[in-house]
Design a protein around this motif. Structure first.
Motif, PDB file in Angstrom:
ATOM      1  N   VAL A  83      58.534  35.880  -2.199  1.00 28.23           N
ATOM      2  CA  VAL A  83      58.532  34.626  -2.969  1.00 28.23           C
ATOM      3  C   VAL A  83      59.458  34.753  -4.173  1.00 28.23           C
ATOM      4  O   VAL A  83      60.260  33.857  -4.471  1.00 28.23           O
ATOM      5  CB  VAL A  83      57.100  34.280  -3.422  1.00 28.23           C
ATOM      6  CG1 VAL A  83      57.117  33.108  -4.410  1.00 28.23           C
ATOM      7  CG2 VAL A  83      56.236  33.950  -2.213  1.00 28.23           C
ATOM      8  N   ASN A  84      59.367  35.907  -4.877  1.00 31.97           N
ATOM      9  CA  ASN A  84      60.239  36.120  -6.036  1.00 31.97           C
ATOM     10  C   ASN A  84      61.709  36.098  -5.622  1.00 31.97           C
ATOM     11  O   ASN A  84      62.562  35.538  -6.321  1.00 31.97           O
ATOM     12  CB  ASN A  84      59.913  37.458  -6.700  1.00 31.97           C
ATOM     13  CG  ASN A  84      58.573  37.442  -7.406  1.00 31.97           C
ATOM     14  OD1 ASN A  84      58.002  36.367  -7.619  1.00 31.97           O
ATOM     15  ND2 ASN A  84      58.078  38.602  -7.769  1.00 31.97           N
ATOM     16  N   ASP A 140      67.002  33.269  -5.303  1.00 30.34           N
ATOM     17  CA  ASP A 140      68.095  32.661  -4.539  1.00 30.34           C
ATOM     18  C   ASP A 140      68.402  31.241  -4.986  1.00 30.34           C
ATOM     19  O   ASP A 140      69.489  30.713  -4.735  1.00 30.34           O
ATOM     20  CB  ASP A 140      67.747  32.660  -3.049  1.00 30.34           C
ATOM     21  CG  ASP A 140      67.842  34.057  -2.444  1.00 30.34           C
ATOM     22  OD1 ASP A 140      68.493  34.919  -3.071  1.00 30.34           O
ATOM     23  OD2 ASP A 140      67.250  34.281  -1.383  1.00 30.34           O
ATOM     24  N   MET A 141      67.416  30.602  -5.653  1.00 28.58           N
ATOM     25  CA  MET A 141      67.602  29.219  -6.098  1.00 28.58           C
ATOM     26  C   MET A 141      68.337  29.145  -7.440  1.00 28.58           C
ATOM     27  O   MET A 141      68.696  28.075  -7.899  1.00 28.58           O
ATOM     28  CB  MET A 141      66.232  28.534  -6.211  1.00 28.58           C
ATOM     29  CG  MET A 141      65.481  28.447  -4.878  1.00 28.58           C
ATOM     30  SD  MET A 141      63.775  27.902  -5.083  1.00 28.58           S
ATOM     31  CE  MET A 141      64.032  26.231  -5.711  1.00 28.58           C
ATOM     32  N   ILE A 142      68.517  30.336  -8.088  1.00 27.24           N
ATOM     33  CA  ILE A 142      69.175  30.353  -9.395  1.00 27.24           C
ATOM     34  C   ILE A 142      70.679  30.486  -9.220  1.00 27.24           C
ATOM     35  O   ILE A 142      71.152  31.293  -8.418  1.00 27.24           O
ATOM     36  CB  ILE A 142      68.629  31.521 -10.242  1.00 27.24           C
ATOM     37  CG1 ILE A 142      67.116  31.355 -10.458  1.00 27.24           C
ATOM     38  CG2 ILE A 142      69.354  31.605 -11.584  1.00 27.24           C
ATOM     39  CD1 ILE A 142      66.478  32.534 -11.172  1.00 27.24           C
TER      40      ILE A 142
END
Length: 210
Positions: A48-49, A54-56
């Motif tokens: 999850v982390n 990856d979204m940053i």
């Protein structure tokens, strides 16, 4: 080994993020070494982390990878090079990088050996208690995290056997009683102070520094 008591999700998330004090993290690592269920939970948290990272949007670094590797603490590289558990560490490989003190008797049927964790605010030690030992009633002003390595004990919040993780803080007062047949060996990290209760416990207070 199936653990009945495991770290909270908050504790595992903090371990995954690397935000725990190293002494507390060491006791969590000891539990992870013997608990496949918690290792699976940790993998899910790390996934999850990773997805969140990856979204940053990436940003350029000021240093190259080689420079960053040179800056890693020496102990991390030592861990990778020395996976063998030190003698009489109850087989725990996570203790390999750490200096262990000698076993010291701290009460009838109870012995303790310090684990030197440089830079930790927690006091870390291994505790070995003979079968049937009843420890004095006590509470804490900080955290008491315990991984049971062998044997078992029980107190007001349940029975804790090999592989279990006992996560207590200032909200918990307890009177551990060691298994009458197996005894108990565990690794403990403490922050704050231990406050013994009752007449005999208060007599012990100045004699036992935990």
């Amino acid at each position: 080994m199936t653990a009945s008591h495991r770290p909270s999700e908050e504790t595992l998330a903090a371990f995954a993020a690397g935000t725990l004090d190293e002494g507390l993290a060491l006791v969590v690592a000891a539990h992870l070494e013997v608990s496949p269920e918690s290792r699976r939970d940790l993998i899910e948290i790390e996934a999850v982390n990773g997805a969140l990272l990856d979204m940053i949007e990436p940003e350029a670094m000021d240093a190259d990878g080689e420079t960053l590797l040179r800056g890693l603490p020496t102990r991390i590289t030592e861990r990778a090079a020395a996976p063998v558990a030190p003698h009489d560490a109850a087989g725990l490989k996570v203790l390999a990088p750490y200096e262990l003190g000698r076993w010291q008797t701290v009460g009838r049927g109870v012995a303790l050996r310090r684990v030197n964790v440089p830079g930790s605010d927690a006091r870390v030690f291994m505790l070995r208690a003979q079968p049937g030992t009843r420890l004095p009633a006590h509470r804490h002003t900080g955290a008491e995290w315990t991984t049971i390595v062998a044997g078992a004990y029980q107190h007001e919040y349940g029975r804790y056997a090999a592989g279990d993780f006992d996560e207590a803080d200032e909200r918990h007062a307890h009177t551990p009683v060691v298994d009458a047949h197996e005894g108990c060996t565990c690794i403990v990290a403490l922050t704050g102070n231990v406050r013994f209760e009752g007449f005999f416990g208060r007599l012990l207070q100045p004699l036992v520094r935990l």
